[in-house]
Each structure stands twice: as structure tokens, then as C-alpha cells.
Write a protein that holds these residues in place. Structure first.
Motif, PDB file in Angstrom:
ATOM      1  N   ARG A   1       0.841  -1.198   0.000  1.00 14.91           N
ATOM      2  CA  ARG A   1       0.000   0.000   0.000  1.00 14.91           C
ATOM      3  C   ARG A   1       0.879   1.253   0.000  1.00 14.91           C
ATOM      4  O   ARG A   1       1.919   1.270   0.660  1.00 14.91           O
ATOM      5  N   PRO A   2       0.470   2.299  -0.702  1.00 15.58           N
ATOM      6  CA  PRO A   2       1.174   3.570  -0.539  1.00 15.58           C
ATOM      7  C   PRO A   2       1.029   4.067   0.894  1.00 15.58           C
ATOM      8  O   PRO A   2      -0.043   3.942   1.496  1.00 15.58           O
ATOM      9  N   VAL A   3       2.109   4.617   1.426  1.00 10.09           N
ATOM     10  CA  VAL A   3       2.136   5.027   2.831  1.00 10.09           C
ATOM     11  C   VAL A   3       2.500   6.504   2.922  1.00 10.09           C
ATOM     12  O   VAL A   3       3.487   6.950   2.324  1.00 10.09           O
ATOM     13  N   VAL A   4       1.694   7.254   3.676  1.00  2.90           N
ATOM     14  CA  VAL A   4       2.048   8.627   4.026  1.00  2.90           C
ATOM     15  C   VAL A   4       3.002   8.566   5.212  1.00  2.90           C
ATOM     16  O   VAL A   4       2.721   7.901   6.209  1.00  2.90           O
ATOM     17  N   LEU A   5       4.138   9.236   5.107  1.00  2.00           N
ATOM     18  CA  LEU A   5       5.134   9.208   6.172  1.00  2.00           C
ATOM     19  C   LEU A   5       4.817  10.300   7.199  1.00  2.00           C
ATOM     20  O   LEU A   5       4.939  11.490   6.914  1.00  2.00           O
TER      21      LEU A   5
END
Length: 459
Positions: free
Chosen positions: A56-60
Motif C-alpha cells: 500500500r502507498p504510505v504517508v510518512l
């Protein structure tokens, strides 16, 4: 494990991961934990933590100075990304795009934790289909003063409804005061449709349970708010096994349903979770084996629309959606009486006096409050704002005694380069004759004031 300069090199699933400043304090006010302690925690629960973020794309969300300093969000992948880390191009509601980090294994997990990412914020989509979520997220957000018992009661009401609809629900503590309930779904519906289903769910639970609220504006909420907008595109919530920035290093913990009514979220911390995970495993281990459908919830949404129940407000940075009501706080909208007054014209014939009792015409654009709200404090320091609230209560004890827990509104205001807090009080339960008037907030530190004053200066 080898030491390089002031860093530690960890071998994780055959890859070398550099942990910079490993002894840097991350928690000091309650438990004492370093950055390396946090990395080791995540490696101890890696199978569970990866279940929520894998592919999944992850917001840091980066706590670069530890849990006791303000974090910042980073959507775009860092330039020094290891060659074995992936990215994917994600589009935002604004139309812009960004390359976001994708985690594939425990080494990738350790790498983002080294960046200060204690809270893991994955999008509800997998890289193979970025337009269709595979998860419905129910975020139970208790309002100020609401007790844990009430949160659990609303969670069980959500479960009862989902059971009736044939949907398998997976609960976890938020790691703070709330509960998250996730439902794996087939990736067949758009973000708009999934949010629509979540809104129908929130409204149905509100009708069934007096403790629940589906109202978007804080001044209208009570009890436990079901935040349907967490299902809008580009919104994320912290996933399982995330560490929250509380003094005890509390963890967002997957639960079995038979644990919900007896658990205490304070029992689940960085120090206790590895043993729990080793002893009972991950209660959500079978989550990916279920993929439900939203047909029943969307049918509920259609019935709401047929009965004239409109859409609810979207997050402020989204474009206006067809069918959405006015995106303005109720306290800033005009009352129906004022609207009528603006339409009513007071006319007179030549030589005739105007009836002094006639209703005045309201000035165009003037905002009239629909609720008795006053601003108590505003400051970049939350503790200072809360101290101002206590001083106000001491000054107005009769009014303070009549406030319900959700009459105190704590707003976390975010600017491009600052965060500040505003505390308001809703005096709806205080008799009109006894209501304190709006005074100068104490403290009165509003970082937007300089900008506002500049805008009002003549050019």
C-alpha cells in the motif's frame, strides 16, 4: 548488528538497514524509549504491522524529534530511497501527484521507522488498483469528556449492524481514546462510493444508539463521532501496531470482539505488545481472507437519499461535491430568520415615515451565530490553551457547572508552517441571561492574526 559511526546496522530479512542516531530519546515523559527501542518493537510485531501496510502507498508521518515534538507529514518518497524500496504514483483530490513509499517486507518497515514513522498511515488501496479501496474504515472518535465505556458500547452497536448486513468487522484500539473498525471489501467501488457507504453506516448507528453521532461539525457532535470522511480519497488513519505519541507509548492494538468490552487501551504499549503478540499472535491474522461487498450499505444510502437526506460535508481541501450541503460551520451560517430579514424590503411612499418597529434589513455578508459559542483560548501551546480554559471556569463557575463534556470544543488548527489550538465553549445549556459574554481569549496567541491584519490594510 554492526555499529557504523553513530548509527546501527541491522540485518533484516537479508537486507542491511541503517538506523541513525539509535540512542536518540523518543519517549521521556512516561516510559524511557530510544529510536532503536521503537525499531526493535516494530520488528517484534512485524507480521502484524505489515498486514496493515503491505503493498500500500504510505504517508510518512515523521516524528523526527521523538514523540514529544510536533511531527510532520511527508507524502513524497525521500530522495535517498534504498534501491530495494518501491514507490507508486498516487493522485490527490487537488489533481497533483506524488511518488509515495510502498513497504514490501520487514526491512522496509524498519527503514521507514528510522525516518521517525511511529504511526503507520497506509492508504486503503493496493498498488495494483489505486482507484478502488479494499477497506472500509469506521473511525470512532470520542468527543471531549466521553468515557471509554461509551466508546466500547458504540463499537458493539457498529458490530451488531455489520453482522446484520453480513460484513466481517475487525476492531482495534486507536492507541488513544477511540476504536477503529475495519472491513475488508472487494476493490469494486470508488472512493466516493465507499465514503457514501460509510456515511450511511454512521447515520444508521446514530439512529440506533443515542451515544453515536454522524455530525461533521464539532459544535453539533455529541458522544462518539463516526468519522465517515476517513474514507475519502487521500485520508488515512493509523494502522495496526502503530505507536501513538502518548507518555506511555501506547499502541493501536488489534482485538478479538470478546476483548472489546473488557479491555483497557492503557494495557497495550510498546513494552507489553511484543509479549502479547508472541503469546496470542495477531487477532487479525485472517483479515485478508475476507473480502465483503458494500451492496447492503449502498442500498441504505439510496434509501436515505430517497427520503431527502442529503450528503454530508466533505473535508475542507476537497472540491465541492454535487449534492453536498454548504461547507460552513453552523455557527457561521445565517439563521433562517436573518435570511428572511434580508429578503424583506422596507419601503415607503413619498413623505411617509418608516415604521420604527419594522424589521431591519441585515447587512449582506454578516455572519450570525446559530449556537452560543465563545472563544476561550488560542495558543500554539495546547497546555497553555487548556490552562486558559481552567481560568475561565474558575471565573465563571456557575456557567462551567452547566457545561456538558462535548460543550468544550478543542480545535487543532493547522497552517502551512504552524499548528495552534483554539478552545471554544458552547453555552447552549446555560440560560441566556446567565451566559458569559465573549471576552479577550486567554491566552490570545493567534498566528493568523498578522496575516489577517495585513489583508485589511488599504492598498
Amino acid at each position: 548488528m554492526a555499529k557504523v559511526d553513530d548509527a546501527e546496522l541491522l540485518e533484516v530479512v537479508g537486507r542491511m538497514v541503517r538506523i541513525s542516531s539509535p540512542s536518540k530519546p523518543y519517549f521521556t515523559r512516561g516510559v524511557q524509549l530510544t529510536k532503536l527501542d521503537i525499531v526493535r518493537y516494530f520488528l517484534a510485531v512485524a507480521p502484524g504491522a505489515l498486514r496493515g501496510i503491505l503493498d500500500r502507498p504510505v504517508v510518512l508521518k515523521r516524528f523526527v524529534n521523538g514523540a514529544e515534538a510536533e511531527p510532520f507529514y511527508q507524502k513524497r518518497a525521500p530522495s535517498d530511497l534504498p534501491e530495494w524500496m518501491r514507490t507508486v504514483t498516487l493522485s490527490f483530490p487537488s489533481g497533483r501527484t506524488a511518488e509515495e513509499v510502498v513497504v514490501d517486507d520487514a526491512a522496509g518497515l524498519a527503514w521507514i521507522v528510522n525516518l521517525g514513522c511511529m504511526e503507520l498511515h497506509p492508504h486503503p488501496v493496493c498498488t495494483g488498483d489505486l482507484d478502488h479501496p479494499d477497506e472500509l474504515r469506521v473511525d470512532l472518535d470520542p468527543q471531549p469528556g466521553v468515557v471509554w465505556t461509551d466508546v466500547r458500547a458504540v463499537a458493539m452497536e457498529v458490530k451488531a449492524l455489520l453482522d446484520e448486513l453480513g460484513l466481517v468487522a475487525w476492531p482495534k484500539t486507536s492507541g488513544s481514546r477511540g476504536i477503529h473498525i475495519n472491513v475488508r471489501i472487494e476493490p469494486r467501488w470508488s472512493f466516493i462510493e465507499v465514503r457514501r457507504a460509510a456515511l450511511a453506516l454512521a447515520r444508521a448507528v446514530e439512529r440506533r444508539c443515542s451515544l453515536a453521532s454522524s455530525k461533521w461539525w464539532k459544535e453539533e457532535r455529541h458522544g462518539v463521532f463516526l468519522d465517515y470522511n476517513q474514507n475519502a480519497k487521500d485520508r488515512t488513519t493509523c494502522s495496526a501496531y502503530s505507536v501513538r505519541p502518548l507518555p506511555d507509548a501506547r499502541v493501536s492494538t488489534p482485538l478479538r470482539w470478546d476483548e472489546v468490552m473488557t479491555c483497557d487501551p492503557a494495557d497495550f504499549t510498546v513494552l507489553t505488545m511484543p509479549n502479547r503478540f508472541a503469546n496470542i499472535g495477531d487477532p487479525h491474522a485472517a483479515m485478508n481472507e475476507h473480502a465483503d461487498v458494500l451492496d447492503a450499505l449502498l442500498e441504505m444510502a439510496a434509501r436515505d437519499e430517497a427520503e431527502g437526506i442529503d450528503d454530508a460535508p466533505w473535508p475542507p481541501h476537497f472540491r465541492k461535491i454535487e449534492g453536498e450541503p454548504a461547507r460552513v460551520q453552523p455557527s457561521r451560517s445565517r439563521t433562517s430568520a436573518v435570511k428572511k430579514a434580508t429578503k424583506k424590503k422596507v419601503t415607503k411612499a413619498e413623505g411617509e415615515d418608516v415604521d420604527p418597529a419594522a424589521a431591519p434589513v441585515a447587512k449582506k455578508g454578516r455572519r450570525q451565530s446559530t449556537m452560543p459559542l465563545i472563544v476561550i483560548a488560542q495558543s500554539s501551546d495546547k497546555a497553555a490553551a487548556e490552562a486558559g480554559l481552567e481560568r475561565w471556569k474558575e471565573k465563571h463557575p456557575e456557567a462551567a457547572a452547566l457545561l456538558a463534556p462535548d460543550d468544550v470544543l478543542v480545535d487543532r488548527m493547522r497552517g502551512s508552517a504552524y499548528v495552534w489550538y483554539r478552545i471554544r465553549v458552547n453555552l447552549r445549556h446555560v440560560p441566556e441571561a446567565s451566559r458569559p459574554t465573549q471576552g479577550v481569549p486567554d491566552p490570545d496567541d493567534d498566528p493568523t492574526r498578522a496575516w489577517s491584519d495585513l489583508q485589511e490594510q488599504p492598498s
